[in-house]
Design an enzyme around this catalytic site. Sequence first.
Site, PDB file in Angstrom:
ATOM      1  N   LYS A   1      30.252  43.792 -12.417  1.00 19.76           N
ATOM      2  CA  LYS A   1      30.623  42.413 -12.796  1.00 19.76           C
ATOM      3  C   LYS A   1      29.915  41.401 -11.898  1.00 19.76           C
ATOM      4  O   LYS A   1      29.498  40.333 -12.350  1.00 19.76           O
ATOM      5  CB  LYS A   1      32.145  42.233 -12.717  1.00 19.76           C
ATOM      6  CG  LYS A   1      32.623  40.811 -13.047  1.00 19.76           C
ATOM      7  CD  LYS A   1      32.419  40.488 -14.502  1.00 19.76           C
ATOM      8  CE  LYS A   1      32.566  39.063 -14.961  1.00 19.76           C
ATOM      9  NZ  LYS A   1      33.273  38.087 -14.242  1.00 19.76           N
TER      10      LYS A   1
ATOM     11  N   GLU B   1      24.226  35.746 -14.921  1.00 23.15           N
ATOM     12  CA  GLU B   1      24.798  34.538 -15.542  1.00 23.15           C
ATOM     13  C   GLU B   1      24.278  33.280 -14.829  1.00 23.15           C
ATOM     14  O   GLU B   1      23.889  32.299 -15.478  1.00 23.15           O
ATOM     15  CB  GLU B   1      26.317  34.658 -15.449  1.00 23.15           C
ATOM     16  CG  GLU B   1      27.138  33.521 -15.994  1.00 23.15           C
ATOM     17  CD  GLU B   1      28.640  33.818 -15.792  1.00 23.15           C
ATOM     18  OE1 GLU B   1      29.150  34.777 -16.391  1.00 23.15           O
ATOM     19  OE2 GLU B   1      29.302  33.096 -15.016  1.00 23.15           O
TER      20      GLU B   1
END
Length: 291
Positions: free
Chosen positions: A164, A171
């Site tokens: 993540k 991101e």
Amino acid sequence: MELGLVGLGKMGGNMRERIRRAGHTVVGYDRNADLADVHSLEELVGKLSGSRVVWVMVPAGEPTQATVDRLAELLEPGDVVVDGGNSRWTDDERHAEQLAAKGIGFVDCGVSGGVWGLENGYALMYGGDAEHVAKVQPVFDALKPEGDFGAVHAGKVGAGHFAKMVHNGIEYAMMQAYAEGWELLEKVDSVENVREVFRSWQEGTVIRSWLLDLAVNALDEDEHLNGLRGYAQDSGEGRWTVEAAIDNAVPLPAITASLFARFASRQEDSPQMKMIAALRNQFGGHAVEKK
Ligand SMILES: NC(=O)c1ccc[n+]([C@@H]2O[C@H](COP(=O)([O-])OP(=O)(O)OC[C@H]3O[C@@H](n4cnc5c(N)ncnc54)[C@H](O)[C@@H]3O)[C@@H](O)[C@H]2O)c1
Ligand SMILES: O=C(O)[C@H](O)[C@@H](O)[C@H](O)[C@H](O)COP(=O)(O)O
């Protein structure tokens, strides 16, 4: 199955709803009593029967640590704790050892999807022993998006949050690239409708993505983003990605630059650019702008 869920904010509140829609029982606790089904962690644990699974969805760091500490006191051998917050992956091994000392299992789970997860499903990246993961599987199945992808048992304890973390590093860099392209398009006179250029890119292009769709949403709300200040916070994942890159001697120029761009966004004026201006003035007599 029955699940205890701690933290019912933007994420946990919608996750409770999605898991209930899948037919499971969820007992939710939040320190904000307006959101909670029960008034304490003790009451939450007492309401769950059989082998218990408790999912923690509170901010990383002290709130997560305090919750794990209390659950270590309240739960019993055979129970499992899942940390679904954006915790630093290096915290996971410590939490797993702390809980294992009481016979309690631990699974770390990176969750992606934000406030859209209730309808779209949540992408899940989890780490831990197979026997602990198996106990949580019905909840993973309820939360994940429909279709073949969107959930992965990434590896050992810590692997979920590591995956993540890297996701969030990517991101950062993707958002930075869209933002830089947008600023350049806005700058030139020849491009008269930047928002429509972005909208057109949503189909057929190499750079179409959900982030691009969200950029178009944002431009539909405020075409030139005039209502916003150019200021961006960060919650830690980008920093940890860069730290992991240094630890492993892996070059991450794009992700690092996107993290540093956020730091720059928080400065009213740039101390380092004052030094650049002063040095250009010193060696070349180049003009400076005075306050
Ligand atoms: N918002 C997102 O897009 C997103 C996406 C993925 C993961 N996350 C992660 O999920 C976690 C929750 O994020 P969020 O956006 O829902 O945050 P939020 O601030 O909306 O909600 C957090 C909730 O936790 C509660 N809380 C805090 N400390 C507590 C404690 N000690 N005991 C009980 N309740 C406590 C708060 O009252 C609040 O309701 C964070 O770790 C975050 O980084 C967020
Ligand atoms: O995949 C996601 O759903 C997001 O990445 C989510 O985890 C959250 O919005 C980040 O925590 C924001 O991170 P920053 O505050 O560091 O930008």
